[in-house]
Design a protein around this motif. Structure first.
Motif, PDB file in Angstrom:
ATOM      1  N   ASP A 125      16.386  33.046  -1.988  1.00 11.58           N
ATOM      2  CA  ASP A 125      16.976  32.285  -0.878  1.00 11.58           C
ATOM      3  C   ASP A 125      16.060  32.159   0.330  1.00 11.58           C
ATOM      4  OD1 ASP A 125      19.133  32.171  -2.444  1.00 11.58           O
ATOM      5  OD2 ASP A 125      20.569  32.933  -0.962  1.00 11.58           O
ATOM      6  N   TYR A 126      15.362  33.248   0.645  1.00 12.31           N
ATOM      7  CA  TYR A 126      14.551  33.225   1.866  1.00 12.31           C
ATOM      8  C   TYR A 126      13.465  32.166   1.779  1.00 12.31           C
ATOM      9  CZ  TYR A 126      16.880  37.551   3.097  1.00 12.31           C
ATOM     10  OH  TYR A 126      17.826  38.484   3.406  1.00 12.31           O
ATOM     11  N   ALA A 155      15.147  48.852  13.399  1.00 17.30           N
ATOM     12  CA  ALA A 155      15.345  49.744  14.534  1.00 17.30           C
ATOM     13  C   ALA A 155      16.839  49.939  14.817  1.00 17.30           C
ATOM     14  CB  ALA A 155      14.666  49.157  15.767  1.00 17.30           C
ATOM     15  N   PRO A 156      17.224  51.127  15.262  1.00 15.58           N
ATOM     16  CA  PRO A 156      18.650  51.356  15.542  1.00 15.58           C
ATOM     17  C   PRO A 156      19.141  50.461  16.683  1.00 15.58           C
ATOM     18  CG  PRO A 156      17.275  53.170  16.365  1.00 15.58           C
ATOM     19  CD  PRO A 156      16.397  52.301  15.540  1.00 15.58           C
ATOM     20  N   ARG A 157      20.430  50.184  16.669  1.00 17.66           N
ATOM     21  CA  ARG A 157      20.971  49.269  17.687  1.00 17.66           C
ATOM     22  C   ARG A 157      20.951  49.901  19.062  1.00 17.66           C
ATOM     23  NH1 ARG A 157      25.904  46.739  14.387  1.00 17.66           N
ATOM     24  NH2 ARG A 157      24.828  47.009  12.477  1.00 17.66           N
ATOM     25  N   GLN A 199      21.198  44.003  12.881  1.00 13.84           N
ATOM     26  CA  GLN A 199      22.036  44.533  13.954  1.00 13.84           C
ATOM     27  C   GLN A 199      23.219  43.628  14.263  1.00 13.84           C
ATOM     28  OE1 GLN A 199      18.676  44.386  16.514  1.00 13.84           O
ATOM     29  NE2 GLN A 199      18.325  46.576  16.456  1.00 13.84           N
ATOM     30  N   GLN A 251      10.006  46.810  12.662  1.00 18.75           N
ATOM     31  CA  GLN A 251      10.890  46.912  13.821  1.00 18.75           C
ATOM     32  C   GLN A 251      12.317  46.424  13.553  1.00 18.75           C
ATOM     33  OE1 GLN A 251       7.961  45.042  15.904  1.00 18.75           O
ATOM     34  NE2 GLN A 251       7.030  47.002  16.332  1.00 18.75           N
ATOM     35  N   SER A 252      12.474  45.608  12.501  1.00 15.33           N
ATOM     36  CA  SER A 252      13.786  44.989  12.309  1.00 15.33           C
ATOM     37  C   SER A 252      14.842  46.007  11.889  1.00 15.33           C
ATOM     38  CB  SER A 252      13.693  43.871  11.278  1.00 15.33           C
ATOM     39  OG  SER A 252      13.384  44.403  10.019  1.00 15.33           O
ATOM     40  N   ARG A 280       5.106  29.548   4.040  1.00 19.41           N
ATOM     41  CA  ARG A 280       6.097  30.418   3.398  1.00 19.41           C
ATOM     42  C   ARG A 280       5.501  31.782   3.125  1.00 19.41           C
ATOM     43  NH1 ARG A 280       7.967  25.846   0.197  1.00 19.41           N
ATOM     44  NH2 ARG A 280       6.683  26.505  -1.547  1.00 19.41           N
ATOM     45  N   TYR A 307      17.753  41.850  15.823  1.00 16.20           N
ATOM     46  CA  TYR A 307      17.406  41.553  14.434  1.00 16.20           C
ATOM     47  C   TYR A 307      18.695  41.348  13.633  1.00 16.20           C
ATOM     48  CZ  TYR A 307      12.515  42.680  15.151  1.00 16.20           C
ATOM     49  OH  TYR A 307      11.222  42.663  15.567  1.00 16.20           O
ATOM     50  N   PRO A 358       5.843  39.187   5.213  1.00 10.79           N
ATOM     51  CA  PRO A 358       6.638  40.131   6.013  1.00 10.79           C
ATOM     52  C   PRO A 358       7.715  40.836   5.185  1.00 10.79           C
ATOM     53  CG  PRO A 358       6.419  38.046   7.168  1.00 10.79           C
ATOM     54  CD  PRO A 358       5.833  37.839   5.811  1.00 10.79           C
ATOM     55  N   LEU A 359       8.338  40.093   4.248  1.00  7.06           N
ATOM     56  CA  LEU A 359       9.391  40.732   3.457  1.00  7.06           C
ATOM     57  C   LEU A 359       8.795  41.698   2.436  1.00  7.06           C
ATOM     58  CD1 LEU A 359      11.770  37.711   2.865  1.00  7.06           C
ATOM     59  CD2 LEU A 359      12.147  39.673   4.325  1.00  7.06           C
ATOM     60  N   PHE A 379      12.823  28.748  13.667  1.00 11.26           N
ATOM     61  CA  PHE A 379      11.902  28.658  12.529  1.00 11.26           C
ATOM     62  C   PHE A 379      11.531  27.214  12.161  1.00 11.26           C
ATOM     63  CE2 PHE A 379      10.731  28.511   8.068  1.00 11.26           C
ATOM     64  CZ  PHE A 379       9.801  29.538   7.986  1.00 11.26           C
ATOM     65  N   ALA A 419      13.068  28.704   3.843  1.00 14.82           N
ATOM     66  CA  ALA A 419      11.848  28.353   4.568  1.00 14.82           C
ATOM     67  C   ALA A 419      11.376  26.964   4.148  1.00 14.82           C
ATOM     68  CB  ALA A 419      10.765  29.396   4.298  1.00 14.82           C
ATOM     69  N   PHE A 434      16.334  35.227   8.028  1.00 14.99           N
ATOM     70  CA  PHE A 434      15.165  36.083   7.774  1.00 14.99           C
ATOM     71  C   PHE A 434      15.331  37.445   8.433  1.00 14.99           C
ATOM     72  CE2 PHE A 434      13.352  31.686   7.988  1.00 14.99           C
ATOM     73  CZ  PHE A 434      13.306  31.513   6.610  1.00 14.99           C
ATOM     74  N   HIS A 468       4.828  33.491   6.757  1.00 16.51           N
ATOM     75  CA  HIS A 468       5.970  33.765   7.635  1.00 16.51           C
ATOM     76  C   HIS A 468       7.143  34.417   6.916  1.00 16.51           C
ATOM     77  CE1 HIS A 468       4.363  31.802  11.158  1.00 16.51           C
ATOM     78  NE2 HIS A 468       4.034  30.761  10.418  1.00 16.51           N
ATOM     79  N   VAL A 469       7.194  34.324   5.609  1.00 16.46           N
ATOM     80  CA  VAL A 469       8.365  34.849   4.909  1.00 16.46           C
ATOM     81  C   VAL A 469       7.995  35.892   3.851  1.00 16.46           C
ATOM     82  CG1 VAL A 469      10.376  34.260   3.530  1.00 16.46           C
ATOM     83  CG2 VAL A 469       9.611  32.703   5.318  1.00 16.46           C
TER      84      VAL A 469
END
Lengths: 272, 362
Positions: free
Chosen positions: A168-169, A270-272, B135, A267-268, A183, B132, A190-191, B100, A173, B89, A186-187
């Motif tokens: 899907d990602y 990271a805790p809220r 979250q 970083q994504s 793609r 993100y 990173p994934l 994006f 894109a 994403f 940027h996608v």
């Protein structure tokens, strides 16, 4: 506590104790604890050239391996005809021991090896690829052998990582205007970060330990750090300096692993 | 904005012998909200994916705004899409997720920021722009997916079951919101769902699909009231349309469950010629009225189950061996086992051919 006791005992016996005794040995001497072993290690003429060779190999080899592995994994995922066959063929070097790989490539690069036979058959002068005074070709031979042997590890990890990314990602894109390179950049990359991180740590630590391939191809002509450990232990019969070298390799590996983890932190999550 | 013209699309997935879409043709007018409705496996998502360029047809053509896009990759079609899984994403903040498509289109920075702010405001995402996706709640992620799609000013907006992963209450809220947003944008929209309520409430026109073909295409109310075949009648509406086996006699009477009423003119004619005609009688639960047993013009029936729904009461009724659903006002007091009379709203009765299952009309 009782339930994890067996594993604690095993860890202590098989991991903790050898490590502690190894550290003690590295600092051990006839008159108790000393750093003399490290001084001897540093004064050895082969030491700094082995460090230089190891670092050069890592710096050149790892980017090549990652680009190759990623390209291979993306090709597999595009599912051309026979993609599963390619997967197994590309994964085969994973099962070849490093010494065997070194010997295989020795038959190619040695003075009367396949490469020189080919050169001779087309009328060119044979080259002493692995000669002491031919550093560049010696390095290339070790590099090619190691790339051939160890890229499959990165490849397998990247394939597994790619499989866990939902299609899907990339489709999203594409719909939003991203071409192939966008793609990828940027996608997909990173994934793929967690897999790349694992592969990078594993591959770098293993690269610090590169040994048998270089030994088989060049003997002592292209010294590497772990090769030096081996030489000190078996050739020079000095277990203390060998331990000191091993300790250095371990420390560098640990610092590298922690460095990668810090550098590639995600970083994504990271805790809220 | 642009219209979509789909002609004779055929698609078979590798490893399958069944056609995923079988010769589908469909025209979506500029600015129209078209819903593709059908049960799972009917080919509606395949059709949407082919319009998006994520799958390519074996035969047929698709053009958007008069431009043939049949085999163009998705990035060259100038469309935007909301995915069922959202496909937001995970490694990008809400802000860069929404932006994006604009970044890919190389929109100037100040215009990009203005659009992101506008979409975030419209979807109440402004406080979350620097978070993100991990979250965010499911509903918020869904909003990000919609925001990312609407900033594009694309020719065509595609939505693949965008509400199916939300819980019931959120879905109800967001449905109305989505309708408002799409009306504001005025974009040509192709929307896939298996939920007939969504289809009814959102669409300008609905295409009901079955086994890779469009079973009926029309205004949602038309499709609801005059289903083209038994499948459509049974798929749309809750509860679905009741179907009763019946027969029009040569004398022009409609016999249902051993009782007879007057048949409509056009059926009586053909029955008179053919010497009796078996028919399938279709009637919706809300078009049947409860009366006392024995009232002239009613059919004798027995109540089996009473289900109060709050706004109405749903009865399961035995009519001469056939079970049907009847919806009555919640004020009606009736108990299981009660013998009642049923009056059918004559104007709401639909007739279907017993063999082809197709609707019979004058």
């Amino acid at each position: 506590m009782l339930l994890i006791a067996p594993s604690i005992v095993f860890m202590t016996l098989l991991f903790g104790w050898p490590m502690v005794s190894g550290i003690l040995q590295a600092f051990g001497g006839p008159e108790g604890l000393t750093t003399a072993n490290f001084t001897r290690m540093g004064q050895d003429p082969y030491f700094w050239s082995s460090v230089g060779n190891t670092l050069l190999l890592i710096v050149v080899m790892i980017p090549i391996q990652f680009v190759l592995a990623l390209a291979m994994a993306l090709l597999i995922r595009a599912k051309p005809r026979g993609s599963s066959v390619y997967f197994y063929i590309w994964a085969i070097p994973l099962a070849v021991s490093d010494l065997a790989a070194g010997l295989v490539w020795l038959t190619v690069f040695t003075d009367r090896g396949y490469l020189n036979s080919v050169l001779a058959s087309v009328g060119l002068e044979p080259v002493s690829w692995l000669a002491y005074d031919n550093y560049a070709s010696m390095f290339m031979a070790v590099l090619i052998a190691e790339v051939w042997r160890a890229t499959s590890l990165v490849f397998v990890i990247v394939v597994a990582g790619l499989q866990s990314i939902p299609k899907d990602y990339e489709e999203a894109a594409g719909v939003f205007g991203a071409g192939f390179w966008d793609r990828l950049w940027h996608v997909t990359l990173p994934l793929l970060r967690p897999s790349l991180q694992t592969a990078l740590i594993l591959r770098t630590i293993l690269a610090f330990q590169t040994f048998a391939v270089a030994l088989a191809l060049t003997g002592q002509n292209f010294p590497l750090v772990v090769g030096e450990t081996y030489r000190w232990y078996t050739g020079l019969q000095d277990a203390n300096v060998a331990s000191a070298l091993a300790l250095v390799v371990m420390a560098v590996s640990m610092v590298t692993a922690v460095g990668y983890l810090k550098l590639l932190k995600d970083q994504s999550e990271a805790p809220r | 904005m642009a219209d979509i013209s789909i002609k004779g699309l055929k698609k078979t997935y590798p490893g399958s012998t069944e056609l995923a879409t079988n010769n589908v043709s469909l025209d979506v007018a500029e600015g129209e909200f078209m819903v593709l409705l059908g049960p799972s496996g009917c080919g509606k998502t395949t059709l949407l994916r082919m319009v998006a360029g994520l799958d390519f047809p074996d035969e047929g053509s698709i053009s958007i705004g008069g431009r043939d896009v049949t085999y163009l990759p998705p990035q060259d079609r100038n469309l935007s899409m909301v995915f069922q899984s959202y496909a937001v994403f995970p490694h990008r903040k809400v802000r860069t997720n929404i932006a994006f498509g604009l970044v890919m289109k190389k929109v100037p920075r100040d215009e990009l920021e203005k659009k992101v702010a506008w979409a975030a405001d419209l979807l109440q995402l402004t406080p979350y722009l620097d978070r993100y996706p991990a979250q965010l709640s499911g509903g918020q992620r869904q909003r990000v997916a919609v925001a990312r799609a609407i900033v594009m000013d694309a020719d065509v907006l595609l939505m693949d079951e965008p509400l199916s992963n939300l819980d019931a209450l959120l879905r109800l809220d967001f449905r109305a919101e989505l309708k408002k947003i799409v009306q504001q944008l005025g974009s040509t929209t192709l929307y896939v769902t298996h939920d007939q309520v969504e289809a009814m409430s959102l669409s300008d026109r609905v295409a009901v699909m079955k086994k890779g073909q469009i079973a009926q295409l029309g205004h949602p109310i038309t499709v609801y009231e005059e289903p083209a075949d038994r499948f459509v009648g049974g798929f749309i509406g809750s509860p679905p349309m009741n179907f009763l086996e019946g027969r029009v006699t040569q004398q022009g009477a409609l016999e249902v469950a051993g009782q007879s009423t007057k048949a409509p003119e056009f059926l009586a004619h053909s029955a008179a010629r053919s010497g009796g005609l078996p028919v399938m009688v279709g009637i919706r639960a809300e078009n049947i009225y409860l009366e006392d047993r024995g009232t002239p013009g009613t059919l004798d029936a027995t109540v089996e189950v009473v289900e109060p729904l709050g706004h109405a009461t749903l009865l399961t009724v035995d009519l001469g061996g056939q079970t049907i659903k009847v919806q009555v006002a919640s004020t009606v007091r009736v108990s299981p086992g009660e013998k009642v009379g049923l009056r059918f709203d004559q104007s709401a009765i639909r007739f279907f051919d017993t063999e082809t299952q197709l609707g019979l009309t004058a």
